[in-house]
Design a protein around this motif. Structure first.
Motif, short mmCIF file in Angstrom:
data_model
loop_
_atom_site.label_atom_id
_atom_site.label_comp_id
_atom_site.label_asym_id
_atom_site.label_seq_id
_atom_site.Cartn_x
_atom_site.Cartn_y
_atom_site.Cartn_z
N SER A 572 0.86 -1.19 0.00
CA SER A 572 0.00 0.00 0.00
C SER A 572 0.89 1.23 0.00
O SER A 572 2.05 1.17 0.43
N PRO A 573 0.40 2.38 -0.48
CA PRO A 573 1.22 3.60 -0.58
C PRO A 573 1.79 4.04 0.77
O PRO A 573 2.90 4.56 0.84
N GLU A 574 1.02 3.82 1.86
CA GLU A 574 1.50 4.29 3.16
C GLU A 574 2.37 3.27 3.89
O GLU A 574 2.92 3.56 4.95
N LYS A 575 2.49 2.07 3.33
CA LYS A 575 3.27 1.03 4.01
C LYS A 575 4.71 1.01 3.48
O LYS A 575 4.94 0.83 2.30
N VAL A 576 5.68 1.22 4.39
CA VAL A 576 7.09 1.26 3.98
C VAL A 576 7.56 -0.15 3.67
O VAL A 576 7.27 -1.10 4.41
N GLU A 577 8.28 -0.29 2.57
CA GLU A 577 8.83 -1.60 2.21
C GLU A 577 10.25 -1.46 1.69
O GLU A 577 10.70 -0.37 1.33
N TYR A 623 8.80 -9.90 14.12
CA TYR A 623 8.07 -9.04 13.18
C TYR A 623 8.86 -7.77 12.89
O TYR A 623 9.54 -7.23 13.77
N ILE A 624 8.75 -7.29 11.66
CA ILE A 624 9.38 -6.02 11.27
C ILE A 624 8.54 -4.88 11.84
O ILE A 624 7.34 -4.80 11.56
N ASP A 625 9.16 -4.02 12.66
CA ASP A 625 8.39 -2.90 13.21
C ASP A 625 8.82 -1.55 12.66
O ASP A 625 8.18 -0.54 12.92
N GLU A 626 9.93 -1.52 11.88
CA GLU A 626 10.37 -0.25 11.31
C GLU A 626 11.32 -0.53 10.14
O GLU A 626 12.11 -1.46 10.19
N ILE A 627 11.22 0.30 9.11
CA ILE A 627 12.16 0.25 7.98
C ILE A 627 12.62 1.67 7.68
O ILE A 627 11.79 2.56 7.47
N ASN A 628 13.94 1.89 7.70
CA ASN A 628 14.52 3.17 7.30
C ASN A 628 15.07 3.00 5.89
O ASN A 628 16.09 2.36 5.68
N THR A 629 14.37 3.55 4.90
CA THR A 629 14.76 3.33 3.52
C THR A 629 15.99 4.14 3.11
O THR A 629 16.67 3.80 2.15
N ILE A 630 16.30 5.23 3.85
CA ILE A 630 17.51 6.00 3.53
C ILE A 630 18.75 5.18 3.84
O ILE A 630 19.67 5.07 3.03
N SER A 631 18.77 4.58 5.03
CA SER A 631 19.94 3.78 5.43
C SER A 631 19.77 2.31 5.09
O SER A 631 20.66 1.50 5.34
N SER A 632 18.61 1.95 4.52
CA SER A 632 18.29 0.55 4.23
C SER A 632 18.49 -0.32 5.48
O SER A 632 19.12 -1.37 5.44
N SER A 647 21.29 -4.24 8.81
CA SER A 647 21.80 -3.52 7.65
C SER A 647 21.49 -4.34 6.40
O SER A 647 21.01 -5.48 6.49
N LEU A 648 21.80 -3.77 5.24
CA LEU A 648 21.48 -4.44 3.98
C LEU A 648 22.14 -5.81 3.87
O LEU A 648 21.53 -6.76 3.39
N VAL A 649 23.39 -5.93 4.34
CA VAL A 649 24.08 -7.22 4.28
C VAL A 649 23.39 -8.23 5.19
O VAL A 649 23.17 -9.39 4.83
N GLU A 650 23.02 -7.80 6.39
CA GLU A 650 22.42 -8.71 7.37
C GLU A 650 21.01 -9.14 6.97
O GLU A 650 20.55 -10.22 7.35
N ILE A 651 20.33 -8.30 6.17
CA ILE A 651 18.97 -8.63 5.72
C ILE A 651 18.98 -9.90 4.87
O ILE A 651 17.99 -10.62 4.81
N ASP A 652 20.12 -10.20 4.24
CA ASP A 652 20.23 -11.42 3.45
C ASP A 652 19.92 -12.67 4.27
O ASP A 652 19.54 -13.70 3.74
#
Length: 735
Positions: A572-577, A623-632, A647-652
Motif C-alpha cells: 500500500s502507498p502508506e506502508k514502507v517496504e 516481526y518487522i516494526d520499522e524500515i529506514n529506507t535512507i539507510s536501508s 543492515s542491507l548485508v544482514e537482511i540477506d
C-alpha cells in the motif's frame, strides 16, 4: 547501464558494510546512487554500473552494482576531496593550504612524497606521515574492491574481504583465492573457484584440490549431519566437485595424505571401513565422551528417600505420577548423567517439574537450558522457572570475528543440576561448548524426544548417547496429556507407530482437508490462515503457522510466503517496504533468521531494565516494526522481546516466515499448525518429518493434501545415515 560523474555529497554511509547513499553530478543532473561502495570522498569521479529503480518514498535512484573510482584532477576538486573528512585531521583550511602549495600534483605528493607536506603551515613531520599513510590505506581499499569486482565479486563481499586482509587483499587472492573459504563467512568453494579460474590458477593446483576436499567434508556435515566421511566417498565426491576423471583420484588422495600430516584431518575406522574426519570434529566428540564419563563417575550421592519426596510433590500438586514417571524422576536424581525421552503427552514436563521441586527442596542450584530461544521460552512457561538458551548461559561473545563463550573450563557454570530440554536439537559443537563449562559433580539431565528430527548441525548426540548403553535413561511411552476430544497427541503417536491418523473422526483439534492439486492446496491454506481459522477459533492469524516439507513448488514455503504476505500484509502507498534482491519486506511482516549471526547486536527491556546483547540464531522469529529506507536498515522485534537493527548485508539472512520448513520449526510450538502434504523426495518425505510437524501444534493441526501422500510418508522409514564417533568413544570408555 553505466553512468559517471563527480561525487557531490555522501548522504549516508554504513561503515560496517559499505552501504551508502551518494549524490553525483551526471551530465549536469543530480543523481542519487545507492549500494555498496568502497570508501569515497567528495569530488572523486565515479564510473557506475546498475539500473534506475523507483523508491516509493524518495523517488528515482540508481541502484549500483559496480564501482570504478578516478581521482579528482582540478585544484578545486582536489581541495574539496581532501576537505571531505576522508582523511583525519585534514579540514577546510589545511586542504586549502596543501593545494595552494602543490596544485594539481597534490595527490601525487601525498602518495609518494608525504614528508613534503612539512612545508605547509601547521603540518608537522608526524602529521605529514599520518596523512600519507591514511591516503595510502584509502587507495589500497579502493584498488582491492575494484580488483575484486573484476572477478564478479559483489561490492558488499569485496568490502567484507578487504576488512579481513586489508592491504594484503590483492596479494592473498593472487596467491591462493581458496583461502577465502577458511577466512570469510559467506564465501564457499564455488565463489573462490570462480575467482581462481579468472585469475588463471590451474584447475589441478594443490590449493584447488585441498579446497575441494574441505568443501566435500563440510557439505556432508551440513547436509547429512555427519562428522565422519568414508574415505572412498570423500575421494569420489571431491573428484566430482573438481570435475576430475578417475585417473586424477591419486592427486586427491595425495592431498588427503598431506592434510593428515598437517593435522587438519584424521584417519579413523568406522565400522570396519577406512574413514576420515576433521581433527576439530574428532576432538570435540572425544572430549564430549570423556566429559560424559567423568560426570557419571563424579556424581554426588544425595542419599535421599526419593519415593517420599515424590509423594510430597504429588500431595502438593494433587496429582499421581505413573510408575514409569517415578522411575524417570529417580533416574534423574540418582545418576550423574541421565536421559528422559518420550513423545508428546507422555509427561516429560511433569517429571521436570518434580525434579526441580526435589532439587530446590535440597537447596541445589538448578539451571534450565534449551537450544533455541523459542524452546527456552516454552520451558520457562511450562515450569514457571527461569530458563535460558545454551548460547546465552555460556555468555556468548565475539573474539576477532569468531564465536567464543565466556563460560568454559576456566570459568564454569555455577550449578548443582543442569536440565537440558529439546536435546534432539543438540549438535556436536554446542554440546562440546556446554560440557566444557560444566563442573565435575554437576548432575546433567537430558530431556527430549528421540523420534524428532535430528539436529541441523553436525552430530547425533541424543541417538549416540542412547545407543552407547553407557548412560541411564527412561523411555516414556504411556500417554497422559489427552483431553476428552483431543486427537493431536493420539494421532502423533499413531504416526510414530507407523499407523494412519484418524482423518475422518470429528475432533476439535485435528483436521484433514482432502485436496489434490498444489494450487488448490495453496489457495486453501491462504484462506484458512486469513479467514476461516481466525473466525472459527476466535484467534489472530499471527497464532497460525504454516509448516511445509519443501521450499519449492506452488505449495512450498517460498510461494506460500508470497501469497500469505500479499493477503495478510499487502502493498500500500502508506506502508514502507524494502526490496533486497528478490525479497520484498514490509513493516508488519513476520520474518525468520535463517543463519547464526553471532555479531548481531540487540536490545531488550526486562523488568524495566534495558539489556544489551549480541547474537541472533537460525530459527529466531519476529516481526518487522520499522524500515529506514535512507539507510536501508530494518528493525525486527523477536518473539522473546529482543530488538535488532539489520543492515542491507544482514537482511540477506532474513526470510518471510508466514510459512517455514518443518526442519526450521524444530524446538518450537505454535497454537495452530497447517501442514501441506504433497508428493515429494522420498529422502525427505518420511515418517519422522510428518511426526515432527504434527507435534509442533498446541491447540490445532490441519493436514492438507492427498491421504495417499500421508500414507506414503508414514510408511517411508528412510532416514539419512549420520556417521559420527560419539557412540564409539563412549563404548570405548565403558570398556
Amino acid at each position: 547501464m553505466k553512468i559517471f560523474g563527480a561525487v557531490k555529497s555522501i548522504i549516508y554511509r554504513n561503515n560496517d558494510n559499505g552501504y551508502s547513499v551518494v549524490e553525483i553530478d551526471y551530465l549536469g543532473k543530480s543523481v542519487i546512487c545507492t549500494g555498496k561502495f568502497p570508501i569515497i570522498g567528495e569530488s572523486e569521479i565515479l564510473e557506475l554500473e546498475g539500473e534506475y529503480k523507483l523508491n516509493t518514498r524518495y523517488g528515482e535512484q540508481f541502484e549500483t552494482t559496480f564501482v570504478n573510482i578516478k581521482k579528482p584532477t582540478s585544484k578545486e576538486a582536489i581541495q574539496k576531496y581532501l576537505a571531505s573528512g576522508l582523511i583525519s585531521g585534514v579540514g577546510e583550511a589545511t586542504s586549502r593550504n596543501i593545494v595552494n602549495m602543490f596544485g594539481e600534483k597534490t595527490l601525487e605528493i601525498i602518495d609518494k612524497e608525504p614528508l613534503s607536506l612539512e612545508q605547509v603551515k601547521g603540518i608537522s613531520k608526524r602529521k605529514a606521515l599520518e596523512i600519507g599513510a591514511a591516503y595510502k590505506d584509502i587507495k589500497k581499499m579502493q584498488e582491492a574492491v575494484i580488483f575484486l569486482q573484476a572477478y564478479d565479486v559483489t561490492i558488499g563481499l569485496a568490502v567484507k574481504i578487504y576488512e579481513v586482509y586489508k592491504n594484503k587483499t590483492i596479494e592473498v587472492l593472487q596467491k591462493n583465492p581458496y583461502k577465502l573459504i577458511e577466512d570469510i563467512d559467506g564465501v564457499g568453494f564455488k565463489t573462490a573457484d570462480k575467482i581462481a579460474a579468472k585469475l588463471g590458477i590451474d584447475s589441478t593446483s594443490e590449493f584447488r584440490i585441498r579446497a575441494g576436499i574441505i568443501y566435500v567434508m563440510s557439505e556432508l556435515a551440513e547436509n547429512q549431519g555427519s562428522t565422519v566421511v568414508i574415505l572412498k566417498d570423500l575421494l569420489s565426491g571431491t573428484c566430482g566437485v573438481l570435475g576430475f576423471n578417475e585417473e586424477m583420484i591419486g592427486e586427491v588422495e595425495s592431498q588427503v595424505t598431506n592434510l593428515f600430516i598437517e593435522g587438519y584431518l584424521k584417519k579413523v575406522d568406522y565400522n570396519g571401513e577406512e574413514a576420515v574426519c576433521t581433527s576439530k570434529n574428532y576432538n570435540m566428540e572425544k572430549q564430549i565422551a570423556t566429559k560424559l564419563t567423568m560426570l557419571i563417575e563424579s556424581a554426588p550421592n544425595y542419599n535421599l528417600d526419593v519415593k517420599n519426596l515424590i509423594e510430597e510433590y504429588e500431595k502438593l500438586n494433587n496429582i499421581k505420577l505413573h510408575e514409569v514417571q517415578k522411575k524417570a524422576v529417580e533416574c534423574g536424581i540418582n545418576n550423574g548423567v541421565s536421559i528422559i525421552t518420550g513423545g508428546p503427552g507422555t509427561g516429560k514436563t511433569t517429571i521436570v517439574k518434580c525434579l526441580i521441586y526435589i532439587f530446590e527442596s535440597l537447596n541445589k542450584k538448578t539451571i534450565l537450558l534449551a537450544p533455541t530461544g523459542r524452546a527456552s521460552k516454552r520451558l520457562e512457561e511450562q515450569t514457571e522457572r527461569s530458563a535460558s538458551t545454551i548460547h546465552r548461559a555460556l555468555e556468548m561473545g565475539n573474539i576477532k570475528g569468531r564465536l567464543a563463550f565466556n563460560k568454559n573450563e576456566h570459568n564454569p557454570l555455577d550449578a548443582d543440576v543442569i536440565i537440558i530440554d529439546e536435546v534432539s536439537m543438540l549438535d556436536a559443537f554446542v554440546t562440546y561448548s556446554l560440557f566444557k563449562a560444566i563442573q565435575l559433580g554437576t548432575k546433567v539431565i537430558f530431556v527430549g524426544d528421540k523420534d524428532q528430527l535430528p539436529s541441523v548441525g553436525a552430530g547425533n548426540i541424543l541417538a549416540d548417547m542412547l545407543a552407547s548403553d553407557m548412560i541411564n535413561y527412561v523411555c516414556l511411552t504411556q500417554i497422559f496429556r489427552q483431553g476428552e476430544n483431543s486427537q493431536i497427541v493420539v494421532n502423533a503417536h499413531k504416526i510414530n507407530n507407523g499407523e494412519m491418523p484418524n482423518l475422518s473422526q470429528k475432533s476439535e483439534d485435528f483436521f484433514y482437508s482432502n485436496k489434490f492439486e498444489p494450487l488448490e492446496v495453496c489457495k486453501d491454506i491462504v484462506n484458512m490462515v486469513a479467514e476461516r481459522i481466525p473466525a472459527y477459533k476466535n484467534i489472530s492469524s499471527k497464532d497460525i503457522q504454516v509448516i511445509a516439507p519443501m521450499k519449492s513448488g506452488v505449495a512450498g514455503v517460498d510461494n506460500l510466503n508470497l501469497e500469505l504476505q500479499n493477503k495478510l500484509n499487502p502493498k500500500s502507498p502508506e506502508k514502507v517496504e524494502l526490496t533486497v534482491g528478490k525479497k520484498t519486506f514490509r513493516v508488519g511482516d513476520k520474518v525468520m533468521q535463517t543463519a547464526n549471526n553471532y555479531d548481531q547486536e540487540w536490545i531488550k527491556v526486562e523488568n524495566g531494565v534495558t539489556v544489551f546483547g549480541q547474537g541472533v540464531f537460525n530459527g529466531d522469529m519476529g516481526y518487522i516494526d520499522e524500515i529506514n529506507t535512507i539507510s536501508s536498515t530494518m528493525y525486527i522485534t523477536f518473539d522473546d522481546g529482543r530488538r535488532a537493527g539489520y543492515s542491507l548485508v544482514e537482511i540477506d539472512d532474513l526470510s518471510l516466515a508466514y510459512a517455514i520448513t518443518i526442519h526450521k520449526s524444530q524446538g518450537s510450538e505454535f497454537p495452530v499448525v497447517i501442514i501441506p502434504i504433497l508428493a515429494g523426495n522420498p529422502k525427505l518425505y518420511n515418517k519422522n518429518l510428518l511426526y515432527t510437524a504434527v507435534t509442533r501444534a498446541k491447540k490445532m493441526v490441519v493436514l492438507i493434501g492427498k491421504s495417499g501422500n500421508i500414507f506414503y510418508m508414514i510408511n517411508n522409514k528412510y532416514s539419512v545415515i549420520r556417521r559420527t564417533l560419539l557412540k564409539q568413544f563412549l563404548q570405548n570408555n565403558l570398556n
